[in-house]
Design a protein around this motif. Structure first.
Motif, PDB file in Angstrom:
ATOM      1  N   GLY A 189       4.976  13.579  18.346  1.00 43.76           N
ATOM      2  CA  GLY A 189       6.223  12.834  18.191  1.00 43.76           C
ATOM      3  C   GLY A 189       5.837  11.456  17.751  1.00 43.76           C
ATOM      4  N   VAL A 190       4.894  11.082  16.915  1.00 43.61           N
ATOM      5  CA  VAL A 190       4.670   9.507  16.633  1.00 43.61           C
ATOM      6  C   VAL A 190       4.307   9.676  15.159  1.00 43.61           C
ATOM      7  CG1 VAL A 190       3.695   9.110  19.048  1.00 43.61           C
ATOM      8  CG2 VAL A 190       1.878  10.069  17.151  1.00 43.61           C
ATOM      9  N   LYS A 219       0.784  -1.188  -0.017  1.00 43.65           N
ATOM     10  CA  LYS A 219       0.067   0.310   0.185  1.00 43.65           C
ATOM     11  C   LYS A 219       0.673   1.259   0.101  1.00 43.65           C
ATOM     12  CE  LYS A 219      -4.087  -2.020   1.900  1.00 43.65           C
ATOM     13  NZ  LYS A 219      -4.868  -1.946   0.915  1.00 43.65           N
ATOM     14  N   LEU A 220       1.957   1.352   0.600  1.00 41.44           N
ATOM     15  CA  LEU A 220       3.115   2.332   0.705  1.00 41.44           C
ATOM     16  C   LEU A 220       3.498   2.461  -0.820  1.00 41.44           C
ATOM     17  CD1 LEU A 220       4.764   1.914   4.019  1.00 41.44           C
ATOM     18  CD2 LEU A 220       3.214   3.796   3.515  1.00 41.44           C
ATOM     19  N   ASP A 221       3.918   1.302  -1.327  1.00 42.34           N
ATOM     20  CA  ASP A 221       4.474   1.297  -2.562  1.00 42.34           C
ATOM     21  C   ASP A 221       3.565   2.018  -3.646  1.00 42.34           C
ATOM     22  OD1 ASP A 221       6.882   0.338  -1.735  1.00 42.34           O
ATOM     23  OD2 ASP A 221       6.716  -1.585  -2.167  1.00 42.34           O
ATOM     24  N   THR A 222       2.429   1.742  -3.472  1.00 44.10           N
ATOM     25  CA  THR A 222       1.422   2.003  -4.659  1.00 44.10           C
ATOM     26  C   THR A 222       0.961   3.266  -4.280  1.00 44.10           C
ATOM     27  OG1 THR A 222      -0.653   0.887  -3.494  1.00 44.10           O
ATOM     28  CG2 THR A 222       0.567  -0.184  -5.253  1.00 44.10           C
ATOM     29  N   GLY A 223       1.224   4.026  -3.290  1.00 37.79           N
ATOM     30  CA  GLY A 223       0.543   5.151  -2.823  1.00 37.79           C
ATOM     31  C   GLY A 223      -0.803   5.315  -2.294  1.00 37.79           C
ATOM     32  N   GLU A 224      -1.249   4.077  -2.027  1.00 36.34           N
ATOM     33  CA  GLU A 224      -2.553   3.950  -1.311  1.00 36.34           C
ATOM     34  C   GLU A 224      -2.597   4.161   0.220  1.00 36.34           C
ATOM     35  OE1 GLU A 224      -5.072   0.495  -2.054  1.00 36.34           O
ATOM     36  OE2 GLU A 224      -3.361  -0.500  -3.136  1.00 36.34           O
ATOM     37  N   ALA A 225      -1.317   4.229   0.760  1.00 33.73           N
ATOM     38  CA  ALA A 225      -0.992   4.615   2.290  1.00 33.73           C
ATOM     39  C   ALA A 225       0.097   5.454   2.290  1.00 33.73           C
ATOM     40  CB  ALA A 225      -1.000   3.311   2.937  1.00 33.73           C
ATOM     41  N   VAL A 226       0.265   6.073   3.344  1.00 34.14           N
ATOM     42  CA  VAL A 226       1.136   7.200   3.533  1.00 34.14           C
ATOM     43  C   VAL A 226       1.636   7.078   5.135  1.00 34.14           C
ATOM     44  CG1 VAL A 226       0.697   8.863   1.576  1.00 34.14           C
ATOM     45  CG2 VAL A 226      -0.072   9.238   3.853  1.00 34.14           C
ATOM     46  N   ILE A 227       2.782   7.453   5.368  1.00 32.09           N
ATOM     47  CA  ILE A 227       3.297   7.634   6.839  1.00 32.09           C
ATOM     48  C   ILE A 227       3.133   8.924   7.180  1.00 32.09           C
ATOM     49  CG2 ILE A 227       5.082   7.443   8.199  1.00 32.09           C
ATOM     50  CD1 ILE A 227       6.542   5.409   6.359  1.00 32.09           C
ATOM     51  N   LEU A 228       2.545   9.422   8.129  1.00 34.93           N
ATOM     52  CA  LEU A 228       2.309  10.676   9.015  1.00 34.93           C
ATOM     53  C   LEU A 228       3.085  10.565  10.093  1.00 34.93           C
ATOM     54  CD1 LEU A 228      -1.695  11.314   8.536  1.00 34.93           C
ATOM     55  CD2 LEU A 228       0.133  12.367   7.148  1.00 34.93           C
ATOM     56  N   PHE A 229       3.493  11.948  10.129  1.00 35.56           N
ATOM     57  CA  PHE A 229       4.252  12.088  11.329  1.00 35.56           C
ATOM     58  C   PHE A 229       3.853  13.373  12.158  1.00 35.56           C
ATOM     59  CE2 PHE A 229       7.796  14.329  13.763  1.00 35.56           C
ATOM     60  CZ  PHE A 229       8.073  13.434  14.642  1.00 35.56           C
ATOM     61  N   SER A 230       3.375  13.165  13.246  1.00 37.67           N
ATOM     62  CA  SER A 230       2.914  14.171  14.007  1.00 37.67           C
ATOM     63  C   SER A 230       3.866  14.767  14.805  1.00 37.67           C
ATOM     64  CB  SER A 230       1.639  13.739  15.281  1.00 37.67           C
ATOM     65  OG  SER A 230       1.399  14.857  15.954  1.00 37.67           O
ATOM     66  N   GLU A 231       4.389  15.944  14.588  1.00 35.88           N
ATOM     67  CA  GLU A 231       5.205  16.767  15.211  1.00 35.88           C
ATOM     68  C   GLU A 231       4.760  17.134  16.792  1.00 35.88           C
ATOM     69  OE1 GLU A 231       7.829  19.756  13.058  1.00 35.88           O
ATOM     70  OE2 GLU A 231       5.932  19.578  11.752  1.00 35.88           O
ATOM     71  N   SER A 232       3.628  17.337  16.867  1.00 35.17           N
ATOM     72  CA  SER A 232       3.175  17.837  18.286  1.00 35.17           C
ATOM     73  C   SER A 232       3.030  16.371  19.268  1.00 35.17           C
ATOM     74  CB  SER A 232       1.829  18.330  18.118  1.00 35.17           C
ATOM     75  OG  SER A 232       0.914  17.550  17.626  1.00 35.17           O
TER      76      SER A 232
END
Length: 71
Positions: free
Chosen positions: A60-61, A45-58
């Protein structure tokens, strides 16, 4: 902030994927799947763009979310 998964080291990405698929509340339906299968499914899903990684700066996760939920 969206983090491109290709910018993570292989070890960091593997660790994130394993942590994500083993979180409490993660449900894969009626069929039992191996850790490797779950990780491979999310990686695709990450490779195809169906999913993404989100980082919350506030907070830290990182989280992995379906990209269509970001619209």
């Amino acid at each position: 902030m969206i983090i491109p998964h290709a910018q993570l080291s292989p070890d960091a990405l593997q660790g994130l994927l394993e942590e994500y698929v083993t979180r409490d509340g993660t449900d894969y339906g009626d069929h039992e799947m191996s850790l490797e299968s779950k990780v491979a499914q999310v990686r695709r899903k990450l490779d195809t763009g169906e999913a993404v990684i989100l980082f919350s700066e506030s907070k830290g996760v990182c989280n992995i979310v379906l990209s269509n939920l970001l619209d």
